[in-house]
Motif scaffolding. Structure first.
Motif, PDB file in Angstrom:
ATOM      1  N   GLU A 129      51.798  10.899  31.702  1.00  8.43           N
ATOM      2  CA  GLU A 129      53.023  11.068  30.912  1.00  8.43           C
ATOM      3  C   GLU A 129      52.839  12.009  29.716  1.00  8.43           C
ATOM      4  OE1 GLU A 129      54.155   7.478  28.823  1.00  8.43           O
ATOM      5  OE2 GLU A 129      52.110   6.701  28.920  1.00  8.43           O
ATOM      6  N   PHE A 130      51.631  12.034  29.136  1.00  7.49           N
ATOM      7  CA  PHE A 130      51.394  12.920  27.989  1.00  7.49           C
ATOM      8  C   PHE A 130      51.578  14.393  28.356  1.00  7.49           C
ATOM      9  CE2 PHE A 130      48.275  10.124  25.300  1.00  7.49           C
ATOM     10  CZ  PHE A 130      49.247   9.135  25.251  1.00  7.49           C
ATOM     11  N   PHE A 131      51.431  14.696  29.641  1.00  8.20           N
ATOM     12  CA  PHE A 131      51.459  16.095  30.089  1.00  8.20           C
ATOM     13  C   PHE A 131      52.808  16.478  30.708  1.00  8.20           C
ATOM     14  CE2 PHE A 131      47.077  14.806  29.806  1.00  8.20           C
ATOM     15  CZ  PHE A 131      46.396  15.930  29.380  1.00  8.20           C
ATOM     16  N   SER A 132      53.837  15.711  30.406  1.00  2.60           N
ATOM     17  CA  SER A 132      55.119  15.926  31.083  1.00  2.60           C
ATOM     18  C   SER A 132      55.759  17.272  30.728  1.00  2.60           C
ATOM     19  CB  SER A 132      56.087  14.785  30.755  1.00  2.60           C
ATOM     20  OG  SER A 132      56.273  14.706  29.354  1.00  2.60           O
ATOM     21  N   GLU A 133      55.392  17.854  29.578  1.00  2.00           N
ATOM     22  CA  GLU A 133      55.998  19.123  29.170  1.00  2.00           C
ATOM     23  C   GLU A 133      55.177  20.346  29.554  1.00  2.00           C
ATOM     24  OE1 GLU A 133      59.046  19.265  27.675  1.00  2.00           O
ATOM     25  OE2 GLU A 133      59.068  17.116  28.140  1.00  2.00           O
ATOM     26  N   VAL A 134      53.954  20.123  30.022  1.00  2.00           N
ATOM     27  CA  VAL A 134      53.076  21.242  30.409  1.00  2.00           C
ATOM     28  C   VAL A 134      52.713  21.112  31.888  1.00  2.00           C
ATOM     29  CG1 VAL A 134      52.098  21.772  28.135  1.00  2.00           C
ATOM     30  CG2 VAL A 134      51.101  19.923  29.518  1.00  2.00           C
ATOM     31  N   PRO A 135      52.499  22.246  32.574  1.00  2.00           N
ATOM     32  CA  PRO A 135      52.315  22.174  34.024  1.00  2.00           C
ATOM     33  C   PRO A 135      50.886  21.850  34.463  1.00  2.00           C
ATOM     34  CG  PRO A 135      52.334  24.463  33.321  1.00  2.00           C
ATOM     35  CD  PRO A 135      52.604  23.639  32.088  1.00  2.00           C
ATOM     36  N   ASP A 136      49.935  21.816  33.536  1.00  2.00           N
ATOM     37  CA  ASP A 136      48.533  21.850  33.955  1.00  2.00           C
ATOM     38  C   ASP A 136      47.665  20.771  33.301  1.00  2.00           C
ATOM     39  OD1 ASP A 136      48.960  23.215  31.545  1.00  2.00           O
ATOM     40  OD2 ASP A 136      47.301  24.595  31.867  1.00  2.00           O
ATOM     41  N   GLU A 137      47.968  19.520  33.618  1.00  2.00           N
ATOM     42  CA  GLU A 137      46.983  18.474  33.291  1.00  2.00           C
ATOM     43  C   GLU A 137      45.656  18.828  33.953  1.00  2.00           C
ATOM     44  OE1 GLU A 137      48.295  14.570  34.375  1.00  2.00           O
ATOM     45  OE2 GLU A 137      46.270  13.748  34.399  1.00  2.00           O
ATOM     46  N   VAL A 138      45.737  19.345  35.168  1.00  2.00           N
ATOM     47  CA  VAL A 138      44.550  19.870  35.859  1.00  2.00           C
ATOM     48  C   VAL A 138      44.964  21.147  36.579  1.00  2.00           C
ATOM     49  CG1 VAL A 138      44.994  18.351  37.829  1.00  2.00           C
ATOM     50  CG2 VAL A 138      42.732  19.396  37.575  1.00  2.00           C
ATOM     51  N   ALA A 139      44.043  22.112  36.619  1.00  2.00           N
ATOM     52  CA  ALA A 139      44.327  23.380  37.295  1.00  2.00           C
ATOM     53  C   ALA A 139      43.091  23.878  38.019  1.00  2.00           C
ATOM     54  CB  ALA A 139      44.777  24.434  36.280  1.00  2.00           C
ATOM     55  N   ALA A 140      43.328  24.517  39.152  1.00  2.00           N
ATOM     56  CA  ALA A 140      42.280  25.238  39.878  1.00  2.00           C
ATOM     57  C   ALA A 140      42.781  26.653  40.073  1.00  2.00           C
ATOM     58  CB  ALA A 140      42.003  24.570  41.227  1.00  2.00           C
ATOM     59  N   PHE A 141      41.970  27.620  39.675  1.00  2.00           N
ATOM     60  CA  PHE A 141      42.440  29.004  39.785  1.00  2.00           C
ATOM     61  C   PHE A 141      41.284  29.921  40.145  1.00  2.00           C
ATOM     62  CE2 PHE A 141      40.684  30.277  35.653  1.00  2.00           C
ATOM     63  CZ  PHE A 141      40.632  29.060  34.970  1.00  2.00           C
ATOM     64  N   THR A 142      41.633  30.987  40.842  1.00  2.00           N
ATOM     65  CA  THR A 142      40.637  31.998  41.193  1.00  2.00           C
ATOM     66  C   THR A 142      41.038  33.316  40.565  1.00  2.00           C
ATOM     67  OG1 THR A 142      40.124  30.894  43.273  1.00  2.00           O
ATOM     68  CG2 THR A 142      39.469  33.202  43.089  1.00  2.00           C
ATOM     69  N   VAL A 143      40.082  33.938  39.912  1.00  2.00           N
ATOM     70  CA  VAL A 143      40.292  35.261  39.331  1.00  2.00           C
ATOM     71  C   VAL A 143      39.436  36.251  40.112  1.00  2.00           C
ATOM     72  CG1 VAL A 143      40.088  36.686  37.261  1.00  2.00           C
ATOM     73  CG2 VAL A 143      40.664  34.249  37.043  1.00  2.00           C
ATOM     74  N   ALA A 144      40.075  37.229  40.724  1.00  2.00           N
ATOM     75  CA  ALA A 144      39.318  38.312  41.359  1.00  2.00           C
ATOM     76  C   ALA A 144      39.055  39.375  40.295  1.00  2.00           C
ATOM     77  CB  ALA A 144      40.095  38.900  42.519  1.00  2.00           C
ATOM     78  N   PHE A 145      37.790  39.730  40.140  1.00  2.00           N
ATOM     79  CA  PHE A 145      37.415  40.781  39.201  1.00  2.00           C
ATOM     80  C   PHE A 145      37.202  42.092  39.958  1.00  2.00           C
ATOM     81  CE2 PHE A 145      36.473  37.008  36.758  1.00  2.00           C
ATOM     82  CZ  PHE A 145      36.769  37.375  35.452  1.00  2.00           C
ATOM     83  N   GLU A 146      37.055  43.157  39.193  1.00  2.00           N
ATOM     84  CA  GLU A 146      36.743  44.456  39.801  1.00  2.00           C
ATOM     85  C   GLU A 146      35.540  44.320  40.730  1.00  2.00           C
ATOM     86  OE1 GLU A 146      38.041  47.372  36.088  1.00  2.00           O
ATOM     87  OE2 GLU A 146      36.333  46.015  35.890  1.00  2.00           O
ATOM     88  N   ASP A 147      35.495  45.125  41.773  1.00  2.00           N
ATOM     89  CA  ASP A 147      34.467  45.069  42.813  1.00  2.00           C
ATOM     90  C   ASP A 147      34.578  43.821  43.676  1.00  2.00           C
ATOM     91  OD1 ASP A 147      33.337  47.416  41.715  1.00  2.00           O
ATOM     92  OD2 ASP A 147      32.113  46.206  40.348  1.00  2.00           O
ATOM     93  N   GLY A 148      35.700  43.085  43.568  1.00  2.00           N
ATOM     94  CA  GLY A 148      35.890  41.926  44.446  1.00  2.00           C
ATOM     95  C   GLY A 148      35.014  40.734  44.137  1.00  2.00           C
ATOM     96  N   VAL A 149      34.556  40.609  42.902  1.00  2.00           N
ATOM     97  CA  VAL A 149      33.787  39.420  42.515  1.00  2.00           C
ATOM     98  C   VAL A 149      34.791  38.315  42.169  1.00  2.00           C
ATOM     99  CG1 VAL A 149      32.064  38.468  40.945  1.00  2.00           C
ATOM    100  CG2 VAL A 149      31.983  40.899  41.571  1.00  2.00           C
ATOM    101  N   TYR A 150      34.693  37.192  42.868  1.00  2.00           N
ATOM    102  CA  TYR A 150      35.632  36.085  42.646  1.00  2.00           C
ATOM    103  C   TYR A 150      35.056  35.078  41.666  1.00  2.00           C
ATOM    104  CZ  TYR A 150      37.631  37.781  47.057  1.00  2.00           C
ATOM    105  OH  TYR A 150      38.174  38.558  48.046  1.00  2.00           O
ATOM    106  N   ALA A 151      35.868  34.675  40.702  1.00  2.00           N
ATOM    107  CA  ALA A 151      35.511  33.540  39.856  1.00  2.00           C
ATOM    108  C   ALA A 151      36.482  32.412  40.178  1.00  2.00           C
ATOM    109  CB  ALA A 151      35.593  33.910  38.384  1.00  2.00           C
ATOM    110  N   THR A 152      35.946  31.334  40.691  1.00  2.00           N
ATOM    111  CA  THR A 152      36.803  30.219  41.079  1.00  2.00           C
ATOM    112  C   THR A 152      36.558  29.088  40.081  1.00  2.00           C
ATOM    113  OG1 THR A 152      37.558  28.952  42.979  1.00  2.00           O
ATOM    114  CG2 THR A 152      35.187  29.353  42.851  1.00  2.00           C
ATOM    115  N   CYS A 153      37.635  28.632  39.460  1.00  2.00           N
ATOM    116  CA  CYS A 153      37.517  27.853  38.221  1.00  2.00           C
ATOM    117  C   CYS A 153      38.422  26.634  38.217  1.00  2.00           C
ATOM    118  CB  CYS A 153      37.910  28.736  37.026  1.00  2.00           C
ATOM    119  SG  CYS A 153      37.021  30.295  36.938  1.00  2.00           S
ATOM    120  N   THR A 154      38.027  25.680  37.413  1.00  2.00           N
ATOM    121  CA  THR A 154      38.851  24.501  37.168  1.00  2.00           C
ATOM    122  C   THR A 154      38.934  24.259  35.670  1.00  2.00           C
ATOM    123  OG1 THR A 154      36.863  23.181  37.509  1.00  2.00           O
ATOM    124  CG2 THR A 154      38.412  23.297  39.345  1.00  2.00           C
TER     125      THR A 154
END
Lengths: 359, 359
Positions: free
Chosen positions: B237-262
């Motif tokens: 309930e504390f997180f009702s105004e924000v979308p990301d109590e938890v998030a998983a995301f991947t950032v592709a960097f130049e040269d196709g290096v992936y950073a997969t993050c939580t």
């Protein structure tokens, strides 16, 4: 946990909590189908050491190879070609079939084994595509025998202990997971079935390595995948026919637990699975390359555990044989494996479309 | 590496490779804007211990709080309200401004500091939105002073050593990265600006924690983000105004290096950054919670390094002051920070749309 109970937990780290048969039960006699290095160097020695299994038949595409491997092992009664195996030759000499061929060849051997009413232990991923995996499910349901997909992590002690800790709520509610399996197959040359989509299926790194993170997370979390997203690419010339020299993918499991994973067939060898919960974390590292170590951290305290070393293939074969002998269904049924195949297909689809895909 | 060179590497683990000024240079006198616990318990003590910095002015929305904090510190000459600070009171008493307020309040204080032609050290993320971050870039370019976004990992020794190892090719070509920063803010209650999108911006876990994985990967890899994808959700309930109590995301960097993050603000405290290359891996763990430890593994060998413990905030303030004193531009300029803001915005957009988003 009291000091005594930690001692007892460690003592039983590698205990076969799954074993129902007496030590003198069996043996379950295996026909080994596909005589590549994994069968010869990993599976057959494990079967030799196992409690419930023995190898009585070996099967290859090449009659010479089958005879050569048969001659090397006193206990092996016959070396057959795939055609002879399919025709049912020496079918009285084995009770179960272990299938370790290129992915796209699994179906034909599963169908033959089911026709002979044999138990089936089939390597993962089940097949090259979801459609062919569905045919494996059908074939095994039509045949009467026990069938299992060869998820060796299901009987890895560190993985079973991790699952118990999660089930017991020791790390609270699972929140997210990191998984990686990477290795380099470039040294093995360009001529490998894992680089050929006709034999491997949708790709190589996610099919062959990523499946470890997916299935082990699924097993430890006791939850199934719901949604995936992914990115992947290939640069090295050896990977020109497959999309995933390297891949990063996220699998959302039931209850919104995210597993964010990487897999590469062209990177330094590395494997780990980390489960972060509301109250603590479990790290399995190394995870998937044959020896696993568990670390549990809750608040500021941590314990690390690795019991007497086990041979993952020996545990897997004995677990399967124990299921055969006790007449129960293994956890890694073809229907269980089919969920992974659908997840793999969704991961490749997401990489291609750039969109999130439901499993 | 020879034994002697390992010894020498360890001896210099925490060496300030970035320092150009003599030890007796300065001091750079700071106005501390925003007197929450981070400023009082982390930043001000670090400044007290630092080589080049001192706190001479404190600024708060509350006149009482400003006076109270000023009275507690002998070296502080004045306690001002935001209005007094904006009006330029006591502007001769400080050279630089440290801004540690809710994200959406950064811009107004940066603009005031730039108007007074002061150096600016602004907490990350830069602001609540990309548009407001762009205004910060403009304000700093118009003002004459040195400006930096407060990326304390840029001067964390384990991170600098990791970057050197990557640059030297010790792990070969970078292939993929895992990053996590998680903690629980639920114990702090529902009334927190980090849970209010008007003050925090797009969300909470990725904005506040995920930025560590993104920026540190960027720094260590020497590459910028190109594409992202993500999933996130809130249940508590504390997180009702924000979308990301938890998030998983991947950032592709130049040269196709992936950073997969939580990232999660409602999980056990955990942080790590792992870079897998073609020849080896670098693990920084713990990574982002104040003390960092480095582990390098190449082939079957590994070395772990942590030098004399440093205070990350002390290093950060001294680095910034050293840039001010030597007249050079810090790495973490507002233009540098803007790339992270665009990455964060893309991550929230991807979570919403289900599609991969270019940065």
């Amino acid at each position: 946990m009291e000091p005594g109970s930690i001692r007892s937990y460690l003592d039983s780290f590698s205990y076969r909590d799954w074993q129902e048969s007496d030590e003198d039960a069996g043996p379950v006699r295996f026909a080994m189908v596909g005589l590549g290095w994994w069968t010869r160097d990993e599976a057959m020695p494990a079967v030799d050491r196992s409690t419930f299994c023995e190898t009585t038949v070996v099967v290859s595409g090449s009659a010479e190879k089958a005879e050569e491997v048969a001659a090397e092992h006193e206990i092996v009664e016959a070396g057959l070609t795939y055609d002879e195996f399919r025709a049912g030759e020496r079918r009285d000499a084995y009770d179960a079939v272990y299938i370790c061929t290129p992915n796209a060849k699994h179906l034909e051997h599963v169908e033959a084994a089911a026709n002979h009413e044999k138990a089936v232990l089939c390597e993962k991923p089940m097949e090259a595509t979801v459609e062919r995996a569905e045919e494996i499910v059908d074939a095994c349901e039509d045949g009467a025998a026990t069938a299992m997909i060869a998820y060796r992590m299901h009987t890895e002690p560190a993985v079973r202990r991790a699952r118990e800790l999660v089930r017991a709520g020791v790390i609270g509610e699972p929140v997210h997971v990191h998984g990686d399996m990477s290795q380099s197959i470039v040294d093995w040359g360009a001529d490998q079935w894992r680089l050929d989509p006709e034999l491997a299926g949708y790709g190589t790194s996610v099919m062959d390595l990523g499946i470890y993170s997916i299935n082990t997370a699924r097993f430890v979390l006791d939850r199934d995948p719901t949604t995936v997203q992914s990115m992947m690419h290939s640069d090295h010339e050896f990977f020109s026919e497959v999309p995933d020299e390297v891949a990063a993918f996220t699998v959302a499991f039931e209850d919104g637990v995210y597993a964010t994973c990487t897999a590469s067939q062209n990177a330094a060898q590395d494997s780990h699975l980390r489960i972060t919960g509301s109250e603590g974390t479990i790290l399995i590292e190394p995870a998937f390359h044959g020896e696993s170590r568990l670390e549990l951290a809750v608040d500021d305290a941590s314990v690390a555990g690795d019991g007497p070393e086990v041979d993952q293939m020996e545990e897997e074969f004995d677990y399967f044989a124990d299921c055969v002998l006790s007449g129960r269904e293994p956890e890694g049924t073809p229907a269980h494996g089919l969920v992974d195949m659908r997840t793999l297909a969704a991961i490749y689809e997401s990489a291609d479309s750039g969109e999130r895909v439901e499993v």
